[in-house]
Design a protein around this motif. Structure first.
Motif, PDB file in Angstrom:
ATOM      1  N   GLY A 112       0.795  -1.223   0.000  1.00 47.01           N
ATOM      2  CA  GLY A 112       0.000   0.000   0.000  1.00 47.01           C
ATOM      3  C   GLY A 112       0.826   1.271   0.000  1.00 47.01           C
ATOM      4  N   ARG A 113       2.088   1.196   0.363  1.00 51.08           N
ATOM      5  CA  ARG A 113       2.945   2.391   0.401  1.00 51.08           C
ATOM      6  C   ARG A 113       3.571   2.696  -0.958  1.00 51.08           C
ATOM      7  NH1 ARG A 113       3.439   0.983   5.864  1.00 51.08           N
ATOM      8  NH2 ARG A 113       3.559   2.782   7.234  1.00 51.08           N
ATOM      9  N   ILE A 114       3.614   1.743  -1.835  1.00 49.47           N
ATOM     10  CA  ILE A 114       4.298   1.920  -3.113  1.00 49.47           C
ATOM     11  C   ILE A 114       3.625   2.964  -4.010  1.00 49.47           C
ATOM     12  CG2 ILE A 114       4.955   0.737  -5.248  1.00 49.47           C
ATOM     13  CD1 ILE A 114       5.686  -1.634  -3.425  1.00 49.47           C
ATOM     14  N   PRO A 115       2.299   3.012  -4.054  1.00 53.34           N
ATOM     15  CA  PRO A 115       1.671   4.027  -4.912  1.00 53.34           C
ATOM     16  C   PRO A 115       1.973   5.465  -4.516  1.00 53.34           C
ATOM     17  CG  PRO A 115       0.076   2.342  -4.302  1.00 53.34           C
ATOM     18  CD  PRO A 115       1.312   2.101  -3.493  1.00 53.34           C
ATOM     19  N   VAL A 116       2.680   5.656  -3.434  1.00 55.04           N
ATOM     20  CA  VAL A 116       2.989   6.983  -2.921  1.00 55.04           C
ATOM     21  C   VAL A 116       3.660   7.867  -3.985  1.00 55.04           C
ATOM     22  CG1 VAL A 116       5.290   6.847  -1.870  1.00 55.04           C
ATOM     23  CG2 VAL A 116       3.460   7.813  -0.622  1.00 55.04           C
ATOM     24  N   LEU A 117       4.501   7.286  -4.788  1.00 58.67           N
ATOM     25  CA  LEU A 117       5.161   8.046  -5.851  1.00 58.67           C
ATOM     26  C   LEU A 117       4.191   8.347  -6.979  1.00 58.67           C
ATOM     27  CD1 LEU A 117       8.436   5.945  -6.100  1.00 58.67           C
ATOM     28  CD2 LEU A 117       8.100   8.071  -4.862  1.00 58.67           C
ATOM     29  N   PHE A 118       3.498   7.332  -7.409  1.00 57.48           N
ATOM     30  CA  PHE A 118       2.630   7.467  -8.572  1.00 57.48           C
ATOM     31  C   PHE A 118       1.409   8.340  -8.301  1.00 57.48           C
ATOM     32  CE2 PHE A 118       4.631   3.205  -9.064  1.00 57.48           C
ATOM     33  CZ  PHE A 118       5.521   3.574 -10.059  1.00 57.48           C
ATOM     34  N   ASP A 119       0.851   8.273  -7.097  1.00 57.11           N
ATOM     35  CA  ASP A 119      -0.336   9.061  -6.776  1.00 57.11           C
ATOM     36  C   ASP A 119      -0.089  10.553  -6.990  1.00 57.11           C
ATOM     37  OD1 ASP A 119      -1.608   6.715  -6.066  1.00 57.11           O
ATOM     38  OD2 ASP A 119      -1.490   7.066  -3.909  1.00 57.11           O
ATOM     39  N   ARG A 120       1.050  11.017  -6.550  1.00 61.59           N
ATOM     40  CA  ARG A 120       1.366  12.429  -6.679  1.00 61.59           C
ATOM     41  C   ARG A 120       1.545  12.823  -8.144  1.00 61.59           C
ATOM     42  NH1 ARG A 120       2.401  10.585  -1.945  1.00 61.59           N
ATOM     43  NH2 ARG A 120       2.552  11.899  -0.106  1.00 61.59           N
ATOM     44  N   VAL A 121       2.221  11.973  -8.899  1.00 64.93           N
ATOM     45  CA  VAL A 121       2.445  12.245 -10.319  1.00 64.93           C
ATOM     46  C   VAL A 121       1.123  12.180 -11.080  1.00 64.93           C
ATOM     47  CG1 VAL A 121       3.663  11.469 -12.402  1.00 64.93           C
ATOM     48  CG2 VAL A 121       4.817  11.395 -10.178  1.00 64.93           C
ATOM     49  N   GLU A 122       0.294  11.195 -10.777  1.00 56.39           N
ATOM     50  CA  GLU A 122      -1.010  11.073 -11.432  1.00 56.39           C
ATOM     51  C   GLU A 122      -1.863  12.313 -11.177  1.00 56.39           C
ATOM     52  OE1 GLU A 122      -3.118   7.413 -10.621  1.00 56.39           O
ATOM     53  OE2 GLU A 122      -1.278   6.259 -10.853  1.00 56.39           O
ATOM     54  N   LYS A 123      -1.847  12.799  -9.960  1.00 55.36           N
ATOM     55  CA  LYS A 123      -2.646  13.981  -9.622  1.00 55.36           C
ATOM     56  C   LYS A 123      -2.221  15.175 -10.469  1.00 55.36           C
ATOM     57  CE  LYS A 123      -4.381  16.433  -5.575  1.00 55.36           C
ATOM     58  NZ  LYS A 123      -4.293  17.809  -5.864  1.00 55.36           N
ATOM     59  N   ILE A 124      -0.935  15.365 -10.626  1.00 51.05           N
ATOM     60  CA  ILE A 124      -0.430  16.492 -11.411  1.00 51.05           C
ATOM     61  C   ILE A 124      -0.770  16.305 -12.890  1.00 51.05           C
ATOM     62  CG2 ILE A 124       1.661  17.687 -12.173  1.00 51.05           C
ATOM     63  CD1 ILE A 124       2.784  16.983  -9.333  1.00 51.05           C
ATOM     64  N   LEU A 125      -0.570  15.106 -13.414  1.00 50.12           N
ATOM     65  CA  LEU A 125      -0.897  14.858 -14.824  1.00 50.12           C
ATOM     66  C   LEU A 125      -2.392  15.056 -15.077  1.00 50.12           C
ATOM     67  CD1 LEU A 125       1.369  11.763 -15.622  1.00 50.12           C
ATOM     68  CD2 LEU A 125       1.713  14.146 -16.330  1.00 50.12           C
ATOM     69  N   GLU A 127      -4.311  17.142 -13.428  1.00 47.75           N
ATOM     70  CA  GLU A 127      -4.544  18.586 -13.398  1.00 47.75           C
ATOM     71  C   GLU A 127      -4.160  19.232 -14.732  1.00 47.75           C
ATOM     72  OE1 GLU A 127      -2.445  20.250 -10.040  1.00 47.75           O
ATOM     73  OE2 GLU A 127      -3.489  18.934  -8.630  1.00 47.75           O
ATOM     74  N   LEU A 128      -3.087  18.729 -15.331  1.00 48.71           N
ATOM     75  CA  LEU A 128      -2.621  19.281 -16.599  1.00 48.71           C
ATOM     76  C   LEU A 128      -3.503  18.873 -17.778  1.00 48.71           C
ATOM     77  CD1 LEU A 128       1.213  18.789 -16.099  1.00 48.71           C
ATOM     78  CD2 LEU A 128      -0.007  20.968 -16.231  1.00 48.71           C
ATOM     79  N   ALA A 129      -4.104  17.703 -17.696  1.00 44.56           N
ATOM     80  CA  ALA A 129      -4.944  17.192 -18.787  1.00 44.56           C
ATOM     81  C   ALA A 129      -6.179  16.522 -18.191  1.00 44.56           C
ATOM     82  CB  ALA A 129      -4.145  16.225 -19.650  1.00 44.56           C
ATOM     83  N   PRO A 130      -7.130  17.320 -17.704  1.00 47.39           N
ATOM     84  CA  PRO A 130      -8.288  16.764 -16.995  1.00 47.39           C
ATOM     85  C   PRO A 130      -9.192  15.869 -17.854  1.00 47.39           C
ATOM     86  CG  PRO A 130      -8.479  19.160 -17.223  1.00 47.39           C
ATOM     87  CD  PRO A 130      -7.143  18.781 -17.754  1.00 47.39           C
ATOM     88  N   ALA A 131      -9.086  15.966 -19.169  1.00 48.91           N
ATOM     89  CA  ALA A 131      -9.932  15.134 -20.038  1.00 48.91           C
ATOM     90  C   ALA A 131      -9.386  13.718 -20.199  1.00 48.91           C
ATOM     91  CB  ALA A 131     -10.067  15.791 -21.412  1.00 48.91           C
ATOM     92  N   ARG A 132      -8.170  13.480 -19.759  1.00 50.03           N
ATOM     93  CA  ARG A 132      -7.570  12.144 -19.902  1.00 50.03           C
ATOM     94  C   ARG A 132      -8.262  11.134 -19.000  1.00 50.03           C
ATOM     95  NH1 ARG A 132      -2.415  11.994 -22.436  1.00 50.03           N
ATOM     96  NH2 ARG A 132      -2.493  13.709 -23.913  1.00 50.03           N
ATOM     97  N   LYS A 133      -8.339   9.912 -19.492  1.00 51.33           N
ATOM     98  CA  LYS A 133      -8.928   8.817 -18.724  1.00 51.33           C
ATOM     99  C   LYS A 133      -7.966   8.418 -17.607  1.00 51.33           C
ATOM    100  CE  LYS A 133     -11.260   6.966 -22.769  1.00 51.33           C
ATOM    101  NZ  LYS A 133     -11.269   5.895 -23.762  1.00 51.33           N
ATOM    102  N   PRO A 134      -8.497   7.940 -16.485  1.00 49.96           N
ATOM    103  CA  PRO A 134      -7.635   7.539 -15.359  1.00 49.96           C
ATOM    104  C   PRO A 134      -6.576   6.504 -15.746  1.00 49.96           C
ATOM    105  CG  PRO A 134      -9.913   7.623 -14.656  1.00 49.96           C
ATOM    106  CD  PRO A 134      -9.917   7.839 -16.145  1.00 49.96           C
ATOM    107  N   GLU A 135      -6.915   5.565 -16.612  1.00 53.81           N
ATOM    108  CA  GLU A 135      -5.928   4.550 -17.004  1.00 53.81           C
ATOM    109  C   GLU A 135      -4.808   5.150 -17.857  1.00 53.81           C
ATOM    110  OE1 GLU A 135      -9.665   4.111 -19.527  1.00 53.81           O
ATOM    111  OE2 GLU A 135      -9.273   4.094 -17.375  1.00 53.81           O
ATOM    112  N   GLU A 136      -5.117   6.193 -18.637  1.00 53.13           N
ATOM    113  CA  GLU A 136      -4.079   6.893 -19.404  1.00 53.13           C
ATOM    114  C   GLU A 136      -3.137   7.642 -18.462  1.00 53.13           C
ATOM    115  OE1 GLU A 136      -6.629   8.001 -23.418  1.00 53.13           O
ATOM    116  OE2 GLU A 136      -6.623   9.391 -21.732  1.00 53.13           O
ATOM    117  N   VAL A 137      -3.726   8.262 -17.470  1.00 55.28           N
ATOM    118  CA  VAL A 137      -2.941   9.009 -16.492  1.00 55.28           C
ATOM    119  C   VAL A 137      -2.037   8.060 -15.704  1.00 55.28           C
ATOM    120  CG1 VAL A 137      -3.074  10.446 -14.418  1.00 55.28           C
ATOM    121  CG2 VAL A 137      -4.637  10.867 -16.329  1.00 55.28           C
TER     122      VAL A 137
END
Length: 188
Positions: A112-125, A127-137
């Protein structure tokens, strides 16, 4: 105490220098007493790694607070990861290199701790492209972070000079900026 001793040993001797005997000696315990607390050395390593990931998460959050523009935040996260790994080389190695418990199944609490890196990056991506699908992000976040991790690995193993550019920070900035440029132009 055992976890702090393990971190001290890893900082001093690297991941390869870690053993239950050294930890026990460091804190004045017997090896047997460590096994009353930890199932085995792998369990102890997972505990140390969890602390390291938690510390990295705090550093990433601090990095996010230093920048206001979303794309600059992402670049700052990459640089923070690189600097964290360099300043905590032994602990970073314990997670990703020698010493990482390869033979033991990863416990759910640790997974459960591993997504810690990806969660932050996904959130920013997102924000930059809100129309993108979650799986693309999610895919983009992992691809981008895989590149940053690769630069980090090459830098920490003194193999970056084979790329012809020994400055890991410049490479990281270039990767992030070029990725973001493509990410923002691509239409889905």
């Amino acid at each position: 105490m055992a976890l702090e001793a393990a971190e001290t040993i890893v900082a001093r001797e690297g991941a390869a220098g870690l053993s239950t005997r050294k930890i026990a000696n460091e804190i004045g315990y017997t090896v047997g007493s460590l096994y009353l607390i930890f199932e085995n050395l792998d369990d102890l390593i997972f505990q140390v790694n969890a602390r390291t990931l938690d510390e990295l998460a705090l550093e990433l959050d601090r990095a996010r607070a230093r920048k206001s523009e979303t794309d600059a935040v992402l670049v700052e996260l990459g640089l923070t990861y690189l600097r964290f790994a360099a300043s905590h080389r032994g602990r970073w190695d314990l997670i990703f290199g020698h010493g990482s418990p390869a033979k033991t199944a990863m416990p759910d609490w640790y997974r459960g701790r591993i997504p810690v890196l990806f969660d932050r990056v996904e959130k920013i991506l997102s924000e930059l492209a809100p129309a993108r699908k979650p799986e693309e992000v999610a895919l983009a976040a992992r691809a981008l972070w895989g590149g940053v991790h690769g630069i980090c690995t090459l830098a920490l193993t003194d193999r970056l000079n084979i790329t012809g550019l020994p400055d890991a920070e410049k490479l990281t900035v270039s990767l992030m900026e070029n990725f973001l440029s493509g990410w923002m132009r691509q239409n889905y």
